[in-house]
Design a protein around this motif. Structure first.
Motif, PDB file in Angstrom:
ATOM      1  N   UNK A  19      33.838  30.909  34.994  1.00 45.06           N
ATOM      2  CA  UNK A  19      34.752  30.382  36.672  1.00 45.06           C
ATOM      3  C   UNK A  19      34.445  31.035  37.662  1.00 45.06           C
ATOM      4  N   UNK A  20      34.411  30.159  38.144  1.00 42.73           N
ATOM      5  CA  UNK A  20      33.523  31.598  39.663  1.00 42.73           C
ATOM      6  C   UNK A  20      34.539  32.341  39.992  1.00 42.73           C
ATOM      7  N   UNK A  21      35.321  31.919  40.916  1.00 47.39           N
ATOM      8  CA  UNK A  21      37.130  32.304  41.176  1.00 47.39           C
ATOM      9  C   UNK A  21      38.572  32.011  40.071  1.00 47.39           C
ATOM     10  N   UNK A  22      39.307  32.401  40.500  1.00 43.23           N
ATOM     11  CA  UNK A  22      40.853  32.392  39.987  1.00 43.23           C
ATOM     12  C   UNK A  22      41.580  32.544  41.006  1.00 43.23           C
ATOM     13  N   UNK A  23      42.797  31.717  41.905  1.00 42.17           N
ATOM     14  CA  UNK A  23      43.992  32.182  42.745  1.00 42.17           C
ATOM     15  C   UNK A  23      44.862  31.611  41.443  1.00 42.17           C
ATOM     16  N   UNK A  24      45.044  32.606  41.820  1.00 44.51           N
ATOM     17  CA  UNK A  24      46.579  33.088  41.374  1.00 44.51           C
ATOM     18  C   UNK A  24      47.988  33.380  41.975  1.00 44.51           C
ATOM     19  N   UNK A  25      49.328  33.332  41.375  1.00 43.60           N
ATOM     20  CA  UNK A  25      50.481  34.050  42.176  1.00 43.60           C
ATOM     21  C   UNK A  25      50.597  35.478  42.698  1.00 43.60           C
ATOM     22  N   UNK A  26      50.956  35.283  43.218  1.00 42.35           N
ATOM     23  CA  UNK A  26      51.622  36.842  44.095  1.00 42.35           C
ATOM     24  C   UNK A  26      51.354  37.594  43.249  1.00 42.35           C
ATOM     25  N   UNK A  27      52.265  37.449  42.215  1.00 42.00           N
ATOM     26  CA  UNK A  27      52.986  38.082  41.286  1.00 42.00           C
ATOM     27  C   UNK A  27      52.461  38.184  39.036  1.00 42.00           C
ATOM     28  N   UNK A  28      50.962  37.529  39.537  1.00 41.59           N
ATOM     29  CA  UNK A  28      50.414  37.400  38.153  1.00 41.59           C
ATOM     30  C   UNK A  28      50.213  38.605  37.976  1.00 41.59           C
ATOM     31  N   UNK A  29      50.294  38.291  36.251  1.00 46.16           N
ATOM     32  CA  UNK A  29      50.241  39.629  35.618  1.00 46.16           C
ATOM     33  C   UNK A  29      48.611  40.916  35.921  1.00 46.16           C
ATOM     34  N   UNK A  30      48.818  41.847  35.956  1.00 52.82           N
ATOM     35  CA  UNK A  30      48.389  42.770  36.253  1.00 52.82           C
ATOM     36  C   UNK A  30      47.076  42.948  35.405  1.00 52.82           C
ATOM     37  N   UNK A  31      47.132  42.903  34.385  1.00 51.99           N
ATOM     38  CA  UNK A  31      46.576  43.339  33.313  1.00 51.99           C
ATOM     39  C   UNK A  31      45.614  42.119  33.403  1.00 51.99           C
ATOM     40  N   UNK A  32      46.118  41.416  32.827  1.00 49.29           N
ATOM     41  CA  UNK A  32      44.961  39.964  32.917  1.00 49.29           C
ATOM     42  C   UNK A  32      43.858  39.800  34.006  1.00 49.29           C
ATOM     43  N   UNK A  33      44.742  39.632  34.921  1.00 49.62           N
ATOM     44  CA  UNK A  33      44.052  39.352  36.842  1.00 49.62           C
ATOM     45  C   UNK A  33      42.718  40.278  36.488  1.00 49.62           C
ATOM     46  N   UNK A  34      43.680  41.546  36.257  1.00 52.52           N
ATOM     47  CA  UNK A  34      42.166  42.833  35.903  1.00 52.52           C
ATOM     48  C   UNK A  34      40.518  42.427  34.968  1.00 52.52           C
ATOM     49  N   UNK A  35      41.012  41.715  33.819  1.00 52.44           N
ATOM     50  CA  UNK A  35      40.023  41.669  32.949  1.00 52.44           C
ATOM     51  C   UNK A  35      39.176  40.536  33.706  1.00 52.44           C
ATOM     52  N   UNK A  36      39.774  40.099  34.270  1.00 47.86           N
ATOM     53  CA  UNK A  36      38.836  38.451  35.273  1.00 47.86           C
ATOM     54  C   UNK A  36      38.538  39.210  36.172  1.00 47.86           C
ATOM     55  N   UNK A  37      39.034  40.070  37.233  1.00 45.40           N
ATOM     56  CA  UNK A  37      37.789  41.104  38.049  1.00 45.40           C
ATOM     57  C   UNK A  37      36.690  41.455  37.391  1.00 45.40           C
ATOM     58  N   UNK A  38      37.317  42.246  36.013  1.00 48.30           N
ATOM     59  CA  UNK A  38      36.238  43.079  35.933  1.00 48.30           C
ATOM     60  C   UNK A  38      35.265  42.058  35.356  1.00 48.30           C
ATOM     61  N   UNK A  39      34.980  40.934  35.019  1.00 44.86           N
ATOM     62  CA  UNK A  39      33.988  40.372  34.458  1.00 44.86           C
ATOM     63  C   UNK A  39      33.247  39.011  35.637  1.00 44.86           C
ATOM     64  N   UNK A  40      33.500  40.060  37.015  1.00 43.03           N
ATOM     65  CA  UNK A  40      32.871  39.851  38.119  1.00 43.03           C
ATOM     66  C   UNK A  40      33.814  38.068  38.513  1.00 43.03           C
ATOM     67  N   UNK A  41      34.882  37.887  37.918  1.00 40.23           N
ATOM     68  CA  UNK A  41      35.284  36.666  38.818  1.00 40.23           C
ATOM     69  C   UNK A  41      36.279  36.897  40.264  1.00 40.23           C
ATOM     70  N   UNK A  42      36.237  36.466  41.029  1.00 43.05           N
ATOM     71  CA  UNK A  42      36.940  36.546  41.947  1.00 43.05           C
ATOM     72  C   UNK A  42      38.546  35.820  41.903  1.00 43.05           C
ATOM     73  N   UNK A  43      38.881  37.196  42.575  1.00 44.22           N
ATOM     74  CA  UNK A  43      40.567  36.074  42.428  1.00 44.22           C
ATOM     75  C   UNK A  43      41.278  36.587  43.881  1.00 44.22           C
ATOM     76  N   UNK A  44      41.656  35.349  44.586  1.00 44.15           N
ATOM     77  CA  UNK A  44      43.029  35.558  45.532  1.00 44.15           C
ATOM     78  C   UNK A  44      44.369  35.178  44.787  1.00 44.15           C
ATOM     79  N   UNK A  45      45.494  36.045  45.378  1.00 47.12           N
ATOM     80  CA  UNK A  45      46.431  35.781  45.599  1.00 47.12           C
ATOM     81  C   UNK A  45      46.818  35.066  46.288  1.00 47.12           C
ATOM     82  N   UNK A  46      47.665  34.041  45.475  1.00 45.77           N
ATOM     83  CA  UNK A  46      48.973  33.202  46.449  1.00 45.77           C
ATOM     84  C   UNK A  46      49.792  33.782  47.682  1.00 45.77           C
ATOM     85  N   UNK A  47      50.482  33.605  48.669  1.00 41.93           N
ATOM     86  CA  UNK A  47      51.457  34.081  48.859  1.00 41.93           C
ATOM     87  C   UNK A  47      52.856  34.608  48.675  1.00 41.93           C
ATOM     88  N   UNK A  48      53.394  35.324  48.621  1.00 33.13           N
ATOM     89  CA  UNK A  48      55.109  35.317  47.848  1.00 33.13           C
ATOM     90  C   UNK A  48      55.867  33.486  47.960  1.00 33.13           C
TER      91      UNK A  48
END
Length: 260
Positions: free
Chosen positions: A228-257
């Protein structure tokens, strides 16, 4: 009888561990229950056959909740999907070719496109095509063939032939389960094949993910999580899961609350 009772108890405990931690490893379970890894692997196979987990390398993940039809999912969590859609719009550039894969969140993205945004949109999903028809700036290409009612889209042999010549700038990919190790997964075999063709032929791949899909798996893999090039996730997406994607170089964008 005693052996059967122990088997049932062990498998109930495995399900408890899955609910508590989101994944289990065979080696850890073998140590905890003082049995062989072969015994645990057999337990996991039986649980997977009963639809109670999804086998992955070395262990198991919870079954993805996204096993209903597209028509059933459209009305679920509209505010959360609208928030994801609004965040995803930042990745859609004027003058590009964008593939909209089957998915209720992807439908929300199509509906959220500004009327004055000019682009070429491609989709295999009638509901998404209908939404894009209302956008005056969109040149629409519809991939045809027999519609799989469960997927809500054309994914068979004709659809796969049609997309072989496409090279979208962006593929907005739908997935039932999302895990950095198991990858992006779906329930239907032909759907996985179709999605893989489009994703691998696209310059970039975006997935908009609701929280309930993180750390879950379905039977058929589309692409590895790191593809994946990028993931759009919810504002309260699980931090551990999101962190693993960020560590793999994938751009993460959080949606508004969204509202509670």
């Amino acid at each position: 009888m005693q052996a059967e009772l122990l088997l049932q108890q062990r498998q109930r405990l495995i399900q408890d561990r899955l609910r508590a931690s989101g994944r289990v490893l065979a080696v850890d379970l073998a140590q905890e229950f003082n049995v062989s890894e072969d015994t645990i692997r057999r337990d996991l196979r039986e649980l997977a056959a009963a639809g109670l987990c999804e086998r992955v390398y070395g262990g198991a993940l919870p079954v993805s909740p996204g096993s209903t039809t597209l028509a059933q999912r459209v009305g679920e969590a509209p505010e959360r999907k609208a928030a994801l859609a609004a965040a995803a719009l930042a990745f859609i550039k004027p003058g590009t070719t964008v593939f909209f894969d089957a998915g209720s969140t992807n439908l929300a993205i199509a509906e959220a496109l500004p009327d004055d945004l000019e682009l070429t949109a491609v989709t295999n999903t009638p509901l998404i095509a209908a939404a894009l028809m209302d956008k005056p700036g969109v040149d629409l290409i519809v991939i045809g063939g027999k519609i799989d009612r469960r997927v809500g889209a054309a994914v068979g042999a004709r659809a796969q032939r049609d997309v072989e010549t496409l090279r979208p700038d962006l593929c907005i990919l739908g997935a039932c389960g999302v895990d950095i190790d198991a990858g992006l997964t779906v329930f239907e075999y032909e759907d996985a094949e179709f999605k893989r063709l489009v994703a691998l032929g696209s310059a970039s791949v975006l997935a908009a993910i609701t929280n309930d899909k993180f750390g879950t798996s379905a039977p058929h893999r589309v692409i590895a999580g790191a593809q994946c090039s990028a993931l759009v996730v919810e504002h309260d997406a699980p931090a551990d899961a999101v962190g693993r994607y960020e560590a793999a170089g994938i751009a993460i964008t959080h949606a508004r609350k969204t509202k509670a």
